[in-house]
Design an enzyme around this catalytic site. Structure first.
Site, mmCIF file in Angstrom:
data_model
loop_
_atom_site.group_PDB
_atom_site.id
_atom_site.type_symbol
_atom_site.label_atom_id
_atom_site.label_comp_id
_atom_site.label_asym_id
_atom_site.label_seq_id
_atom_site.Cartn_x
_atom_site.Cartn_y
_atom_site.Cartn_z
ATOM 1 N N ARG A 105 0.790 -1.232 0.000
ATOM 2 C CA ARG A 105 0.000 0.000 0.000
ATOM 3 C C ARG A 105 0.822 1.282 0.000
ATOM 4 O O ARG A 105 1.916 1.326 0.560
ATOM 5 C CB ARG A 105 -0.939 0.007 1.227
ATOM 6 C CG ARG A 105 -1.942 -1.128 1.142
ATOM 7 C CD ARG A 105 -2.856 -1.218 2.340
ATOM 8 N NE ARG A 105 -3.877 -2.235 2.109
ATOM 9 C CZ ARG A 105 -3.683 -3.551 2.266
ATOM 10 N NH1 ARG A 105 -2.530 -4.008 2.690
ATOM 11 N NH2 ARG A 105 -4.651 -4.406 1.995
ATOM 12 N N HIS A 130 -1.055 -2.531 -4.387
ATOM 13 C CA HIS A 130 -0.402 -3.267 -5.474
ATOM 14 C C HIS A 130 -0.410 -2.495 -6.806
ATOM 15 O O HIS A 130 -0.676 -3.065 -7.872
ATOM 16 C CB HIS A 130 -1.057 -4.641 -5.646
ATOM 17 C CG HIS A 130 -0.933 -5.539 -4.441
ATOM 18 N ND1 HIS A 130 0.173 -5.523 -3.618
ATOM 19 C CD2 HIS A 130 -1.785 -6.472 -3.907
ATOM 20 C CE1 HIS A 130 -0.003 -6.419 -2.644
ATOM 21 N NE2 HIS A 130 -1.173 -6.993 -2.789
ATOM 22 N N HIS A 199 3.230 -12.666 -5.811
ATOM 23 C CA HIS A 199 2.114 -12.820 -4.870
ATOM 24 C C HIS A 199 1.555 -14.252 -4.913
ATOM 25 O O HIS A 199 0.343 -14.448 -4.931
ATOM 26 C CB HIS A 199 1.037 -11.789 -5.223
ATOM 27 C CG HIS A 199 0.118 -11.418 -4.117
ATOM 28 N ND1 HIS A 199 -0.750 -12.316 -3.532
ATOM 29 C CD2 HIS A 199 -0.073 -10.254 -3.474
ATOM 30 C CE1 HIS A 199 -1.455 -11.696 -2.592
ATOM 31 N NE2 HIS A 199 -1.052 -10.445 -2.529
ATOM 32 N N ASP A 269 -1.080 -10.345 8.108
ATOM 33 C CA ASP A 269 -1.015 -9.591 6.854
ATOM 34 C C ASP A 269 -0.068 -8.432 7.135
ATOM 35 O O ASP A 269 -0.455 -7.275 7.109
ATOM 36 C CB ASP A 269 -2.413 -9.120 6.449
ATOM 37 C CG ASP A 269 -2.425 -8.497 5.056
ATOM 38 O OD1 ASP A 269 -1.374 -8.508 4.389
ATOM 39 O OD2 ASP A 269 -3.490 -7.986 4.655
ATOM 40 N N GLU A 333 5.601 -12.363 0.391
ATOM 41 C CA GLU A 333 5.910 -11.359 -0.626
ATOM 42 C C GLU A 333 7.182 -10.628 -0.205
ATOM 43 O O GLU A 333 7.138 -9.706 0.612
ATOM 44 C CB GLU A 333 4.732 -10.393 -0.763
ATOM 45 C CG GLU A 333 3.444 -11.069 -1.168
ATOM 46 C CD GLU A 333 2.215 -10.292 -0.727
ATOM 47 O OE1 GLU A 333 2.020 -9.163 -1.196
ATOM 48 O OE2 GLU A 333 1.462 -10.805 0.123
HETATM 49 C C1 BGC Z 1 -2.100 -7.591 1.116
HETATM 50 C C2 BGC Z 1 -3.488 -7.918 1.618
HETATM 51 C C3 BGC Z 1 -4.400 -7.985 0.440
HETATM 52 C C4 BGC Z 1 -3.883 -9.048 -0.494
HETATM 53 C C5 BGC Z 1 -4.713 -9.082 -1.746
HETATM 54 C C6 BGC Z 1 -1.662 -8.732 0.242
HETATM 55 O O1 BGC Z 1 -0.385 -8.482 -0.236
HETATM 56 O O2 BGC Z 1 -1.189 -7.364 2.156
HETATM 57 O O3 BGC Z 1 -3.927 -6.929 2.526
HETATM 58 O O4 BGC Z 1 -5.712 -8.269 0.814
HETATM 59 O O5 BGC Z 1 -2.551 -8.811 -0.837
HETATM 60 O O6 BGC Z 1 -4.816 -10.336 -2.231
#
Ligand code: BGC
Length: 368
Positions: A105, A130, A199, A269, A333
Site C-alpha cells: 500500500r 499493489h 504474490h 497480513d 511477498e
Molecule cells: C495484502 C493484503 C491484500 C492481499 C490481496 C496482500 O499483499 O497485504 O492486505 O488483501 O494482498 O490479495
C-alpha cells in the site's frame, strides 16, 4: 584468484545445472481484449513450474513430498476465462502474479519525490494497493525463453496509474534443481518509486488449510498497521507477541490470539523486517508441512517480507483443488516495506534515471 581448472569445473557445473531444465511454451487463452496469453513450463528433475505472460503469474509448482509424490503447492487456475475460476475474473486476490509498480500500500496514493507531489490511482479504501486498479498483475508481459527459464518484460509508460517515468521492468524466472529463482530488474527515465514482488499463495500440503504448516521467519521486528493496513511507522520487536516466528511455529498456533494487530488484519497480513544478511545463501523464511514433509526455503536480497495468510479468501473463486477459502494459502511477498515513499526512515524505494533496480528471491522446495 581461481585456478583455471576450478573455473572450468564451475563453467561445466553451471551449464550442466541449467541443461537439466527444459522450457516449453503453449497457448493459454486470451486477455480480456483478445491478445494471446502464453504459458511457459519449466521442468527440472525436482520441480515443474508454470508461468503465464498475463500478470507474469506463477500458475503451478509441482513439488515432491518425502515419498516422491508430487502436489501443486501454489493456488491457481487452469484457464484465463473460467467463471469465478480464471485469471480474468479474479481481479481481487493477485493469485501468483507479479505486483507493481508498488507492491502493497501507498497511503492515500500520495507521495513526494524531490519536492514534487504525485497522486496515483487509489483502488482500496482511498489508498493504493499493489500499484492501482490496472497494476502489473493485469498486463500481458512480453516473453522470451532464456537458459533454464523465461524472461518477461513490461514497459510501463510515464504516468501509468499516476506513477512518474517510463519504466522498463524485467522478471526472469529460472529453475535449477530444486530452486526457482525470480530476478527482477528495472530502469526508469524519471525518478519514480518501485517495489516488485510475487504474490503466490503457497500450500505445501497441496490443498486444505495451511494453519498447521510450520513457519520460521528470521525477523526480530515487524511493521504494525493502522485500521487501513498502512504501517504506523513503528518497528517493534516481535518478542513475546504472536509475530515471533524466530523458532518454528505452526501458522495457526496464535492466529486467533487476542492481539489487536491480528484482529485488524483477520490474521497475519504484515511486513516482517528481515534480519541481515539479505543474501541468496541466508534462509529468510523456512516453512514445513509436517504431513508431507515438503519444505519451502526463501532466500532474498529484499529487506522485508509480507506474510499474508489469505485472510480475505472467501470462497468466491475456485482454484485447482476447489473453492479458495480463508487460510487456504500463505503468501511470502519479499519486498521493501509498505508505504515506504511516506516513511523516510524505511529503506528507500526511489529509482532514478541511470540506476538499475535489481532484486532477487529464490524459492527452494525440498522434503524431509
Ligand atoms: C495484502 C493484503 C491484500 C492481499 C490481496 C496482500 O499483499 O497485504 O492486505 O488483501 O494482498 O490479495
Amino acid at each position: 584468484m581461481k585456478s583455471a581448472s576450478a573455473l572450468i569445473a564451475l563453467t561445466l557445473f553451471g551449464s550442466a545445472a541449467t541443461a537439466q531444465t527444459t522450457v516449453s511454451k503453449a497457448p493459454f487463452g486470451n486477455t480480456p481484449d483478445g491478445k494471446p496469453v502464453d504459458a511457459y513450463t519449466l521442468k527440472d528433475k525436482a520441480l515443474t513450474v508454470k508461468i503465464i505472460t498475463f500478470g507474469a503469474h506463477i500458475i503451478q509448482i509441482d513439488a515432491p513430498d518425502r515419498t516422491g509424490k508430487d502436489a501443486d503447492v501454489v493456488l491457481g487456475y487452469t484457464s484465463m476465462d473460467g467463471a469465478n475460476s480464471g485469471y480474468i475474473a479474479d481481479n481481487k486476490t493477485y493469485m501468483g502474479s507479479v505486483v507493481g509498480r508498488y507492491g502493497n500500500r501507498i497511503a492515500k496514493g500520495q507521495f513526494t519525490i524531490d519536492g514534487k507531489q504525485f497522486q496515483v490511482d487509489t483502488n482500496e479504501k482511498g489508498n493504493t494497493l499493489h500499484g492501482g486498479k490496472d497494476g502489473f498483475d493485469r498486463r500481458n508481459w512480453t516473453a522470451k525463453q532464456i537458459p533454464g527459464g523465461v524472461e518477461l518484460t513490461l514497459v510501463s509508460p510515464d504516468g501509468d496509474q499516476g506513477f512518474p517515468g517510463t519504466l522498463t521492468a524485467h522478471v526472469r524466472y529460472t529453475l535449477t534443481g530444486d530452486k526457482l529463482k525470480i530476478a527482477y530488474s528495472a530502469t526508469t527515465d524519471k525518478p519514480t518509486v518501485l517495489n516488485l514482488t510475487n504474490h503466490s499463495y503457497f500450500n505445501l500440503a497441496g490443498s486444505g488449510t495451511v494453519l498447521n504448516e510450520v513457519m520460521k521467519i528470521d525477523a526480530d521486528r515487524y511493521t504494525p498497521i493502522d485500521s487501513q493496513s498502512i504501517p504506523t511507522g513503528d518497528l517493534p520487536s516481535v518478542a513475546g507477541t504472536p509475530f515471533d516466528f524466530r523458532t518454528p511455529t505452526p501458522i495457526g498456533a496464535r492466529i486467533h490470539a487476542d492481539n489487536p494487530q491480528l484482529k485488524l488484519a483477520k490474521g497475519y497480513d504484515h511486513n516482517f523486517v528481515l534480519n541481515p544478511p539479505h543474501t541468496l545463501t541466508h534462509p529468510a523464511v523456512v516453512v514445513t508441512d509436517p504431513g508431507s514433509g515438503r519444505t519451502l526455503t526463501v532466500y532474498t536480497t529484499e529487506p522485508g517480507v509480507q506474510f499474508y495468510t489469505g485472510n480475505f479468501l472467501d470462497g468466491t473463486f475456485t482454484g485447482q483443488t476447489g473453492k479458495e477459502e480463508q487460510y487456504d494459502g500463505f503468501c511470502l511477498e519479499t519486498q521493501h516495506f509498505p508505504d515506504s515513499p511516506n516513511h523516510p526512515a524505511f529503506p528507500t524505494t526511489v529509482l532514478r534515471p541511470g540506476q538499475t533496480y535489481n532484486t532477487t528471491t529464490i524459492f527452494q522446495f525440498t522434503a524431509k
